[in-house]
Scaffold this active site. Structure first.
Site, short mmCIF file in Angstrom:
data_model
loop_
_atom_site.label_atom_id
_atom_site.label_comp_id
_atom_site.label_asym_id
_atom_site.label_seq_id
_atom_site.Cartn_x
_atom_site.Cartn_y
_atom_site.Cartn_z
N GLY A 180 0.81 -1.27 -0.03
CA GLY A 180 0.06 -0.02 -0.05
C GLY A 180 0.95 1.27 0.13
N GLY A 181 0.23 2.07 0.65
CA GLY A 181 1.08 3.60 0.79
C GLY A 181 2.52 3.46 1.24
N GLY A 206 20.34 12.71 -32.15
CA GLY A 206 20.11 13.15 -30.80
C GLY A 206 20.62 12.60 -29.77
CB ALA A 207 21.49 9.04 -29.32
#
Length: 505
Positions: free
Chosen positions: A162-163, A395-396
Site C-alpha cells: 500500500g502507501g 540526438g543520442a
C-alpha cells in the site's frame, strides 16, 4: 536501587522479545531474521545505540512497538537505521512507530549521515485509522527533505504494501531479497475485485518483477546476509552527505591491456560486451553495477579509477544495440542526478546508434521521458568526462554528455562515428536520385557508404571543431580518465539563482 535495575532489565527483555517467542519462531521458520538480528548483520559489532526502546501506545503495549530505531556504524562510519519488527502486529505502522522513524530521520539529516530503513511490514495499522496514514505522510516528507542531502537506502526483506511503498520509492536505492521482499500497492484480492485478473503477491510485486520489469529495485540478492553485505559495499562508494566526498583509496596500477583495441568488431554493426572495456579501465574488482537486470541497453554503476570514486554510464551494444529507450533514459537520468547531488564525478562511455524508434515508444512518451537524460546531464555540475567509443548518432550523440551539454572533457577513440544518422540511412536520403538512376545501385551504394564514413563521420571533424579535447588510443583511456579527474578535482560551477528546475517528469 536493585529493584529499579531489575525492572529495567525486565523491560529490556520484554522489548527484545517483541511479539513474543512464538512469533520470533514463526519468523525464523520462514527463513527470515528478526528486526534486531538484521541490525546486528548490518552494523559494526557493538556499535548500535537504540533510541525510544520503551515507547508504546498504552501501558500494556509492547515496549518499542513495531519498529527498532537507533544509530551505529558501518565500516567505522556513522549511520542511522530503523528496522521494522514483523513480530509486533505484522510490523504495521502505528502513530508511535511513525514518530520513532521520523525522529531517527531527523537525527540522520541533522548529523549528516546515511539513513537505512529495513522494511518488513504489512502496511498501515488499521486499528489506528487516520493516525497511521498521517504517520506515513510525515515519513514521506522526511524522505523528500533528506533527498540530495544524505544517502537513503531501503532494504526490503518482507512485505511493503500500500502507501508504505512510497517511502522506499523516494529513497535513493532499494535492495530486495529474492523470494522474500515484496512491494505492491494492492494485493491479489483487490486486483481480482477491480480487474478480474488472477495474480499472486510475487507476480504483483516480487523482487524479480521489480528488478526486471518495473525498475523499482536497484539490487537483488539471494539471502539476507548477502543483501546486508552489499549494502555495506555500496556505502563504500557513497559520501556521508552532500557536503563531503568519498575519500581516495590506494590501488596498485594494473598492467595495460594491449587487447583493449581488439574488443570492437571490424564491422561496426556487430555487437560486443561493453563490460570488457569497463573492466579494463577501472580499478580491478571495484565496479558495483546498479539495476543490472533492468534496461540492459545501458549500464550504470559506481567504480574506482586510480583510487578515485566515479559514477559510470555506458551503452551496452549487446542489448538492443545500445539504443536509448524510455527505460534506459529514466534509469540513467536518476543515477546521474544522484551522483551530481553527492559530488561523484561522471564518466560516460558512448556507443549509441540513436533513440529507439517505434509506435510504442512514441505513445509512451519517449520525447518527454527521453528528455530526462538530457536534462540530467545538462544540470549536473560535477566533473563530467565522456569518451566516444564507437557510434554516436543523432540526438543520442547530444544527450550522452556532449560538449554542448557542458561536459568538461570529451574524448574519442579513432573508431568513433558521429553523424546525424547511421550511414546506410543517410546516403539513401542524400543520394536518392543517383541510386535510383544507377545501373549498379549496390556498387554505388557501397562506394557512397565508404565516402560518407570517411568524409562525414570521421572523429577528426570533432577534434578540428573543438567538440572533443583529443583523439586517444584505446589503451590510453584509463590514464586519460585519471589525468582528467585530477584536473577537475577542484571544479566549481555557479548556477543562476533559482528555487529548482522543472525536469520533464
Amino acid at each position: 536501587m536493585k529493584n529499579k535495575i531489575e525492572k529495567l532489565k525486565q523491560l529490556r527483555d520484554k522489548a527484545a522479545l517483541g511479539g513474543g517467542e512464538a512469533r520470533i519462531k514463526a519468523q525464523h521458520d520462514k527463513g527470515k531474521n528478526t528486526a534486531r538480528e538484521r541490525i546486528d548483520l548490518l552494523l559494526d559489532e557493538n556499535s548500535f545505540v537504540e533510541i525510544d526502546r520503551f515507547t508504546a501506545n498504552s501501558e500494556n503495549a509492547i515496549p518499542g512497538d513495531s519498529v527498532i530505531v537507533g544509530t551505529g556504524t558501518i565500516n567505522g562510519n556513522n549511520i542511522c537505521v530503523y528496522s521494522q519488527n514483523f513480530t509486533v502486529m505484522g510490523g504495521s505502522l502505528s502513530k508511535v512507530a511513525a514518530n520513532k522513524i521520523c525522529k531517527i530521520m531527523d537525527i540522520a539529516i541533522s548529523t549528516g549521515c546515511p539513513m537505512i530503513g529495513i522494511i518488513d511490514s504489512g502496511g498501515a495499522r488499521i486499528q489506528e485509522g487516520v493516525h497511521s496514514l498521517v504517520g506515513y505522510g510525515s515519513i514521506f516528507t522526511k524522505n523528500v527533505r533528506s533527498s540530495g542531502v544524505i544517502p537513503q537506502i531501503s532494504v526490503i526483506v518482507g512485505p511493503s504494501a500500500g502507501g508504505a511503498t512510497y517511502s522506499p520509492a523516494i529513497t535513493d536505492f532499494i535492495f530486495m531479497v529474492k523470494d522474500m521482499g515484496q512491494m505492491y500497492i494492492t494485493g491479489p484480492d483487490v486486483v481480482k475485485q477491480v480487474t478480474g485478473e488472477d495474480t499472486t503477491h510475487e507476480e504483483l510485486g516480487g523482487s524479480e518483477s521489480h528488478m526486471t520489469k518495473s525498475g523499482v529495485c536497484h539490487f537483488i540478492y539471494n539471502s539476507e546476509i548477502d543483501c546486508f553485505n552489499n549494502v555495506k559495499k555500496l556505502l563504500d562508494y557513497l559520501p556521508q552527505n552532500n557536503q563531503e566526498s568519498v575519500q581516495d583509496i590506494k590501488v596498485s596500477e594494473p598492467e595495460l591491456n594491449e587487447n583493449l583495441s581488439d574488443i570492437l568488431p571490424k564491422n561496426s554493426n556487430l555487437p560486443y560486451d561493453m563490460n570488457l572495456i569497463i573492466n579494463n579501465i577501472i580499478d580491478k574488482n571495484l565496479f558495483m553495477e546498479v539495476q543490472k537486470d533492468y534496461a540492459k541497453n545501458i549500464i550504470i554503476g559506481f567504480a574506482k579509477i586510480g583510487g578515485k570514486n566515479i559514477g559510470l554510464i555506458a551503452q551496452q551494444p549487446n542489448h538492443l544495440a545500445g539504443v536509448i529507450d524510455i527505460k534506459a533514459s529514466e534509469k540513467a537520468a536518476r543515477f546521474i542526478r544522484f551522483c551530481d547531488a553527492f559530488n561523484i564525478p561522471l564518466i560516460s562511455l558512448v556507443d549509441v546508434p540513436g533513440f529507439l524508434p517505434g509506435l510504442d515508444q512514441e505513445h509512451n512518451g519517449i520525447i518527454r521521458r527521453g528528455a530526462k537524460l538530457l536534462y540530467a546531464y545538462a544540470e549536473a555540475t560535477v566533473p563530467k568526462i565522456s569518451i566516444i567509443i564507437r557510434k554516436a548518432y543523432g540526438g543520442a550523440y547530444i544527450v550522452m554528455s556532449s560538449k554542448s551539454l557542458l561536459s568538461d572533457l570529451n574524448y574519442a577513440w579513432p573508431s568513433a562515428e558521429v553523424a546525424v544518422m547511421g550511414p546506410e540511412a543517410a546516403i539513401k536520403i542524400l543520394y536518392r536520385k543517383e541510386l535510383k538512376s544507377s545501373k549498379n545501385p549496390k556498387k554505388l551504394e557501397n562506394e557512397l557508404l565508404e565516402k560518407y564514413k570517411q568524409e562525414v563521420m570521421t572523429p577528426y571533424t570533432l577534434a578540428e571543431n573543438g567538440y572533443i579535447e583529443d583523439l586517444i588510443l584505446p589503451d590510453e583511456t584509463r590514464q586519460t580518465i585519471i589525468n582528467s579527474l585530477k584536473i577537475l578535482e577542484n571544479k566549481r560551477e555557479i548556477l543562476p539563482p533559482k528555487k529548482h528546475g522543472n525536469i520533464p517528469l
